[in-house]
Design a protein around this motif. Structure first.
Motif, mmCIF file in Angstrom:
data_model
loop_
_atom_site.group_PDB
_atom_site.id
_atom_site.type_symbol
_atom_site.label_atom_id
_atom_site.label_comp_id
_atom_site.label_asym_id
_atom_site.label_seq_id
_atom_site.Cartn_x
_atom_site.Cartn_y
_atom_site.Cartn_z
ATOM 1 N N SER A 17 0.832 -1.211 0.000
ATOM 2 C CA SER A 17 0.000 0.000 0.000
ATOM 3 C C SER A 17 0.860 1.253 0.000
ATOM 4 N N THR A 21 1.252 4.174 -3.048
ATOM 5 C CA THR A 21 1.129 5.632 -2.962
ATOM 6 C C THR A 21 2.305 6.304 -3.668
ATOM 7 N N ILE A 49 -4.031 12.470 8.230
ATOM 8 C CA ILE A 49 -4.895 11.628 7.409
ATOM 9 C C ILE A 49 -6.243 11.525 8.111
ATOM 10 N N LYS A 50 -7.317 11.597 7.330
ATOM 11 C CA LYS A 50 -8.659 11.496 7.890
ATOM 12 C C LYS A 50 -9.105 10.044 7.817
ATOM 13 N N ILE A 51 -9.398 9.483 8.971
ATOM 14 C CA ILE A 51 -9.900 8.115 9.065
ATOM 15 C C ILE A 51 -11.244 8.213 9.762
ATOM 16 N N TRP A 55 -9.066 13.171 12.375
ATOM 17 C CA TRP A 55 -7.768 13.404 11.751
ATOM 18 C C TRP A 55 -6.664 12.821 12.636
ATOM 19 N N GLN A 58 0.319 11.708 10.702
ATOM 20 C CA GLN A 58 1.098 10.680 10.018
ATOM 21 C C GLN A 58 2.557 10.895 10.388
ATOM 22 N N ASN A 75 -1.957 9.896 -0.540
ATOM 23 C CA ASN A 75 -2.136 9.295 0.761
ATOM 24 C C ASN A 75 -2.780 7.931 0.655
ATOM 25 N N LEU A 76 -2.828 7.202 1.737
ATOM 26 C CA LEU A 76 -3.481 5.899 1.748
ATOM 27 C C LEU A 76 -4.980 6.012 1.483
ATOM 28 N N ASN A 77 -5.570 7.171 1.767
ATOM 29 C CA ASN A 77 -7.011 7.329 1.562
ATOM 30 C C ASN A 77 -7.352 8.177 0.336
ATOM 31 N N GLY A 78 -6.383 8.520 -0.482
ATOM 32 C CA GLY A 78 -6.690 9.261 -1.697
ATOM 33 C C GLY A 78 -5.624 10.271 -2.066
ATOM 34 N N SER A 80 -4.955 14.418 -2.766
ATOM 35 C CA SER A 80 -5.521 15.733 -2.466
ATOM 36 C C SER A 80 -4.641 16.823 -3.069
#
Length: 120
Positions: A17, A21, A49-51, A55, A58, A75-78, A80
């Motif tokens: 993962s 990235t 990072i927003k999980i 927030w 990292q 990022n791991l979530n997208g 930006s």
């Protein structure tokens, strides 16, 4: 403390993962170089990072691409894009212009209560 069992069980996926990235960031940097003369690939620490709805800091490096109008974070979530909009440049039409991009996840920071005005 960290869950060592989790790391042992999932380290190949975690590694994959994080590598993904980096690969996405390099591909984006190549595409952005077709548009902008100055494109700088780098990493940044201390991002968030927003999980879910929270927030989290990292502590690991995140790939970023610096371009003349801002920077792209992968990022791991997208992915930006971060840019600065000077208060003097805002017009009455600016909020309605942002609403055109309602399918995107727009967030503002650094502007006090500006976000409640700009994004419904």
């Amino acid at each position: 403390m960290c869950d060592i069992g989790f790391l042992i069980r999932y380290w190949p996926k975690i590694h994959g993962s994080l590598d993904l990235t980096r690969d996405i960031a390099h591909e984006l940097a190549d595409k952005l170089h077709e548009v902008y003369d100055r494109v700088q690939f780098s990493t940044a620490r201390g991002n968030y990072i927003k999980i879910g709805s929270k927030w989290y800091l990292q502590k690991y490096p995140v790939p970023i691409i610096k371009i003349p109008i801002g920077e792209v974070d992968v990022n791991l979530n997208g992915v930006s894009f971060v840019t600065c909009i000077h208060l003097k440049s805002l017009t009455e039409d600016f909020p309605s212009e942002l609403i055109r991009f309602k399918e995107l996840n727009l967030e503002t920071y650094g502007g006090g209560d500006l976000h409640t005005f700009l994004i419904p």
